[in-house]
Design an enzyme around this catalytic site. Structure first.
Site, mmCIF file in Angstrom:
data_model
loop_
_atom_site.group_PDB
_atom_site.id
_atom_site.type_symbol
_atom_site.label_atom_id
_atom_site.label_comp_id
_atom_site.label_asym_id
_atom_site.label_seq_id
_atom_site.Cartn_x
_atom_site.Cartn_y
_atom_site.Cartn_z
ATOM 1 N N LYS A 74 39.660 48.073 -57.381
ATOM 2 C CA LYS A 74 39.464 47.133 -56.267
ATOM 3 C C LYS A 74 38.686 47.828 -55.153
ATOM 4 O O LYS A 74 39.192 48.708 -54.474
ATOM 5 C CB LYS A 74 40.785 46.629 -55.689
ATOM 6 C CG LYS A 74 40.500 45.416 -54.784
ATOM 7 C CD LYS A 74 41.602 45.107 -53.797
ATOM 8 C CE LYS A 74 41.507 45.883 -52.512
ATOM 9 N NZ LYS A 74 40.311 45.594 -51.681
ATOM 10 N N CYS A 79 36.865 60.741 -43.608
ATOM 11 C CA CYS A 79 38.251 61.213 -43.524
ATOM 12 C C CYS A 79 38.328 62.680 -43.116
ATOM 13 O O CYS A 79 39.267 63.083 -42.455
ATOM 14 C CB CYS A 79 38.937 60.990 -44.847
ATOM 15 S SG CYS A 79 37.923 61.541 -46.205
ATOM 16 N N GLU A 130 44.485 59.896 -51.177
ATOM 17 C CA GLU A 130 43.569 60.595 -50.272
ATOM 18 C C GLU A 130 43.597 59.806 -48.970
ATOM 19 O O GLU A 130 43.087 58.690 -48.913
ATOM 20 C CB GLU A 130 42.143 60.584 -50.820
ATOM 21 C CG GLU A 130 41.959 61.294 -52.132
ATOM 22 C CD GLU A 130 41.927 62.798 -51.994
ATOM 23 O OE1 GLU A 130 42.070 63.314 -50.870
ATOM 24 O OE2 GLU A 130 41.770 63.449 -53.030
ATOM 25 N N GLU A 163 43.703 59.193 -35.672
ATOM 26 C CA GLU A 163 42.397 59.118 -36.314
ATOM 27 C C GLU A 163 41.610 57.917 -35.771
ATOM 28 O O GLU A 163 42.044 56.785 -35.904
ATOM 29 C CB GLU A 163 42.575 58.977 -37.822
ATOM 30 C CG GLU A 163 41.275 59.081 -38.557
ATOM 31 C CD GLU A 163 41.462 58.992 -40.053
ATOM 32 O OE1 GLU A 163 42.196 58.103 -40.506
ATOM 33 O OE2 GLU A 163 40.847 59.801 -40.759
HETATM 34 P P1 NAP Z 1 42.727 50.779 -45.757
HETATM 35 O O1 NAP Z 1 42.977 49.606 -44.916
HETATM 36 O O2 NAP Z 1 43.873 51.638 -46.132
HETATM 37 O O3 NAP Z 1 41.966 50.211 -47.036
HETATM 38 C C1 NAP Z 1 41.672 50.972 -48.164
HETATM 39 C C2 NAP Z 1 41.796 50.085 -49.386
HETATM 40 O O4 NAP Z 1 43.155 49.678 -49.545
HETATM 41 C C3 NAP Z 1 40.978 48.808 -49.289
HETATM 42 O O5 NAP Z 1 40.479 48.506 -50.568
HETATM 43 C C4 NAP Z 1 42.017 47.811 -48.834
HETATM 44 O O6 NAP Z 1 41.719 46.481 -49.130
HETATM 45 C C5 NAP Z 1 43.232 48.270 -49.615
HETATM 46 N N1 NAP Z 1 44.503 47.815 -49.064
HETATM 47 C C6 NAP Z 1 44.805 47.458 -47.786
HETATM 48 N N2 NAP Z 1 46.110 47.121 -47.699
HETATM 49 C C7 NAP Z 1 46.647 47.241 -48.920
HETATM 50 C C8 NAP Z 1 47.947 47.044 -49.472
HETATM 51 N N3 NAP Z 1 48.966 46.637 -48.723
HETATM 52 N N4 NAP Z 1 48.142 47.280 -50.795
HETATM 53 C C9 NAP Z 1 47.120 47.712 -51.563
HETATM 54 N N5 NAP Z 1 45.866 47.912 -51.120
HETATM 55 C C10 NAP Z 1 45.632 47.690 -49.801
HETATM 56 O O7 NAP Z 1 41.666 51.767 -45.156
HETATM 57 P P2 NAP Z 1 40.263 51.404 -44.587
HETATM 58 O O8 NAP Z 1 40.526 50.746 -43.280
HETATM 59 O O9 NAP Z 1 39.462 50.681 -45.594
HETATM 60 O O10 NAP Z 1 39.596 52.869 -44.482
HETATM 61 C C11 NAP Z 1 39.785 53.732 -43.420
HETATM 62 C C12 NAP Z 1 40.869 54.774 -43.694
HETATM 63 O O11 NAP Z 1 40.699 55.419 -44.955
HETATM 64 C C13 NAP Z 1 40.881 55.871 -42.698
HETATM 65 O O12 NAP Z 1 42.155 56.092 -42.203
HETATM 66 C C14 NAP Z 1 40.381 57.105 -43.456
HETATM 67 O O13 NAP Z 1 40.821 58.310 -42.983
HETATM 68 C C15 NAP Z 1 40.822 56.849 -44.827
HETATM 69 N N6 NAP Z 1 39.969 57.518 -45.816
HETATM 70 C C16 NAP Z 1 40.404 58.669 -46.429
HETATM 71 C C17 NAP Z 1 39.602 59.325 -47.347
HETATM 72 C C18 NAP Z 1 40.046 60.584 -48.061
HETATM 73 O O14 NAP Z 1 39.360 61.016 -48.962
HETATM 74 N N7 NAP Z 1 41.149 61.183 -47.722
HETATM 75 C C19 NAP Z 1 38.365 58.800 -47.661
HETATM 76 C C20 NAP Z 1 37.960 57.646 -47.040
HETATM 77 C C21 NAP Z 1 38.770 57.026 -46.119
HETATM 78 P P3 NAP Z 1 40.829 45.576 -48.156
HETATM 79 O O15 NAP Z 1 40.296 46.428 -47.081
HETATM 80 O O16 NAP Z 1 39.802 45.102 -49.067
HETATM 81 O O17 NAP Z 1 41.718 44.485 -47.680
#
Ligand code: NAP
Ligand code: MG
Length: 500
Positions: free
Chosen positions: A193, A303, A269, A402
C-alpha cells in the site's frame, strides 16, 4: 505578456499515462476498487489534480491477499530457480533505468521534489536496490551443523509467505524498492500500500513488473488510505505473515497493536530527530554544505534529516554567517525546473504542520536566522522557505519533535560530554553525524551516539548494501544490506535420525 516558467516548456513524458484510469493491481490484473471509489492525486507545486486513483479498501486487500497466498503456495515464484527470480529482478531494474526520465518526472509531480534529485537519487537508488537484492537470490543459504553424529542436522532459509508493506510519501519509489527488493529475493509474495499522497510511481513500476514477466499474484498493489481502510486491513489481516512499515512513530505503534491479531512479524522504520554535530576543528565549508544537505534535502521530509545542528561555540557565528548566506540563495519553485533547489512540501497538511512548528519555535523564544515563512512570490503550491532557528535549547519542542520539513534548530555547545548527552536526549535514534578533523574524537563519538546510522564528515549517504534502521522509537529491524534478508526469511531446523 505572461512569463513562461522554465518547467512549463518541458515535455511531460507521462502525460498520456496520467490520462488513463489508475487501478489496483491484483493477481496480475488491473482492477477497480470493489467500492468503485477513487481519490484525487494532487501536484503539490501547482495544486492541480494529476489524476484519480482507485481507493482500495478492506475487500480489495482480502482479494490481494488471496492472490498473493495462491501465488506463494502454488505459483512458480517460491519454487523457481533462484537465478530466474534474480533475472526478473534485474529486468525490472533495467526497465526502471529505461524509463528513468519518465519516472523522475512522475515522482517530482507527485511528491514535489526537485527533478535533479528524482533522477539523480530516487530513480538511481531504486534501480540499484533491485540489482543489489537480485544478487541475493542466488546467495541464500542454510547450514549443516555437527550437533550429534546420530543425527544429520541442517537449517533451511525459507521465505516467510505473504508480506504486507505500507510505505510513506517522502521517497515513494525508493521505499517501494527497499521493501520489494529483499521480499522478492527471498521468494515472498507482496501486498503493497503506497501513501495516499504519492501512489503514482508504484503504479507505474507495477506495470513495468508485469511487462518484464513477474508471475501473477507475486506483486499486488492496493492504493488507498491508511487508518480505517486498506493500511489497517493489511496490518490486521489474519493471512499476512509479515508487515513492513515506514512512517510515523504513532502509526507504527498502531501497526504493532494490529499485528497481535495473528502475531505477524513486524519491522518498523519510523521517525528521527538527528543530531548533526560540528566541532571547531572541522572543515567548516564542508560542514556547512553537509548541514544544508542534512536538513533541506527532499524539503526536509527525510526521516534521517539532521534537524538539530550542534555547533561548538568558537565557530558558531562564522558558521551561521556562511550557512544563512547559502540558504538564502537556495532557489525554490516547481521541482520540474532543472534549477530548483527546493520544492514544495508534499501536501497542504504538511505545509500547515511545518508552519505550526515555526510558530511553536518562535513562541518558545528561538530566533529566526532565515526563512520562517511561505515565499511571498509563490501564489500556488505548498511551499515553505528553508528555515533556521538559533538560540534553541535541546528541551524545546522544536528540538524534540519531528517537524518533517525544512526547519533546522541550531544549538551551541561547549564540550564533548555535554553535546553527547544532548545528542542522545531524544526519543528517536535513527541517525546522527559528527564533523571533526580528529579521528580519535570521531570514533569516540560514533560509539556514543545511540542511532542506527552515524555519518562522519558527510551526511545522508546511503547505499543498498549498508543497513538502515533505528534505535529507540525510530523502530526495529534493519532494512538494506544482508540484514533485510533476516526480515523476510525464516530459518527451519531439520533433524534427521541417522541411527541404525
Ligand atoms: P504515516 O501517516 O505513518 O503514513 C505512512 C503510511 O502508513 C501511509 O501509507 C499511510 O496511509 C499508512 N497509514 C496511516 N495510518 C495507518 C493505520 N492506522 N494503519 C495502517 N497504515 C496506516 O506517515 P506519513 O505522514 O506518510 O510520513 C511521515 C512520517 O514517516 C514521518 O514521521 C517520518 O519520520 C516517517 N518516515 C520514516 C522513515 C524511515 O525510514 N525511518 C522513512 C520515511 C518516513 P495514508 O497516508 O495513505 O493514509
Ligand atoms: Mg500521515
Amino acid at each position: 505578456m505572461a512569463v513562461v516558467q522554465e518547467h512549463e516548456k518541458k515535455e511531460i513524458l507521462c502525460k498520456d499515462w496520467l490520462s488513463k484510469p489508475k487501478k489496483l493491481l491484483i493477481d496480475g490484473k488491473w482492477v477497480e476498487a470493489k467500492s468503485g471509489k477513487t481519490f484525487a492525486v494532487v501536484n503539490p507545486a501547482t495544486e492541480e489534480v494529476l489524476c484519480h486513483v482507485a481507493e482500495g479498501g478492506k475487500e480489495d486487500v482480502d482479494l490481494a491477499v488471496k492472490a498473493a497466498r495462491r501465488a506463494f503456495e502454488h505459483g512458480p515464484w517460491r519454487t523457481m530457480a533462484a537465478y530466474e527470480r534474480a533475472r526478473l529482478m534485474y529486468k525490472l531494474a533495467d526497465a526502471i533505468d529505461a524509463h528513468a526520465d519518465e519516472l523522475a518526472q512522475l515522482e517530482t509531480m507527485d511528491n514535489g521534489k526537485p527533478i535533479k534529485e528524482s533522477r539523480g537519487f530516487d530513480v538511481v537508488q531504486t534501480a540499484e536496490t533491485f540489482r543489489y537484492y537480485a544478487g541475493w537470490c542466488t546467495k541464500l543459504e542454510g547450514e549443516t551443523t555437527n550437533v550429534n553424529s546420530n543425527f544429520f542436522t541442517y537449517t533451511l532459509r525459507e521465505p516467510i509467505g505473504v508480506v504486507g508493506q505500507i510505505i510513506p510519501w517522502n521517497f515513494p519509489m525508493l521505499m517501494l524498492a527497499w521493501k520489494w527488493g529483499p521480499a522478492l529475493a527471498c521468494g515472498n509474495t507482496i501486498v503493497l500500500k503506497p501513501a495516499e499522497q504519492t501512489p503514482l510511481t508504484a503504479l507505474r513500476i507495477g506495470e513495468l513488473a508485469m511487462e518484464v514477466g513477474f508471475p501473477e499474484g507475486v506483486i499486488n498493489i492496493i492504493t488507498g488510505f491508511g487508518a480505517d481502510s486498506a493500511g489497517e486491513a493489511i496490518s490486521k489481516h489474519m493471512d499476512i505473515d509479515k508487515v513492513a512499515f515506514t512512517g510515523e512513530d504513532k502509526t507504527g505503534k498502531l501497526i504493532v497493536q494490529a499485528s497481535t491479531s495473528n502475531l505477524k512479524r513486524v519491522s518498523l522504520e519510523l521517525g528521527g530527530k538527528a543530531p548533526n554535530i560540528v566541532f571547531a576543528d572541522a572543515d567548516i565549508d564542508a560542514a556547512v554544505r553537509g548541514a544544508i544537505t542534512g536538513i533541506f534535502f527532499n524539503q526536509g521530509q527525510v526521516c534521517c534529516a539532521g534537524s538539530r545542528l550542534f555547533l561548538e561555540k568558537p565557530i558558531h557565528d562564522e558558521f551561521m554567517s556562511k550557512l544563512t548566506d547559502r540558504v538564502n540563495k537556495i532557489r525554490q519553485g516547481n521541482g520540474l525546473d532543472e534549477n530548483t533547489g527546493i520544492g514544495p512540501q508534499v501536501s497542504k497538511e504538511q505545509q500547515e504542520r511545518v508552519l505550526k512548528y515555526i510558530d511553536i519555535a518562535k513562541g518558545e523564544g528561538a530566533a529566526v536566522a532565515c526563512g520562517g515563512l511561505v515565499p511571498e512570490d509563490q501564489k500556488k503550491g505548498y511551499f515553505v522557505r528553508p528555515t533556521i532557528f538559533t538560540g534553541v535549547h535541546n528541551q524545546m519542542r522544536i528540538a524534540q519533535e519531528e517537524v518533517f520539513g525544512p526547519v533546522l534548530a541550531v544549538i551551541p555547545f561547549t564540550d564533548m560530554e555535554s553535546v553527547a548527552e544532548q545528542a542522545n536526549a531524544t526519543a528517536f535514534g535513527l541517525s546522527g553525524a559528527v564533523w571533526t578533523a580528529d579521528v580519535k574524537k570521531a570514533h569516540k563519538f560514533v560509539s556514543r551516539i545511540k542511532a542506527g546510522t552515524v555519518w562522519v564528515n558527510c551526511y545522508n549517504v546511503l547505499d543498498p548494501a549498508m543497513p538502515f534502521g533505528g534505535y529507540k522509537t525510530s523502530g526495529y529491524g534493519r532494512e538494506l544490506g544482508k540484514h533485510s534478508i533476516e526480515l523476510y526469511s525464516n530459518i527451519k531446523s531439520v533433524w534427521m535420525n541417522m541411527m541404525d
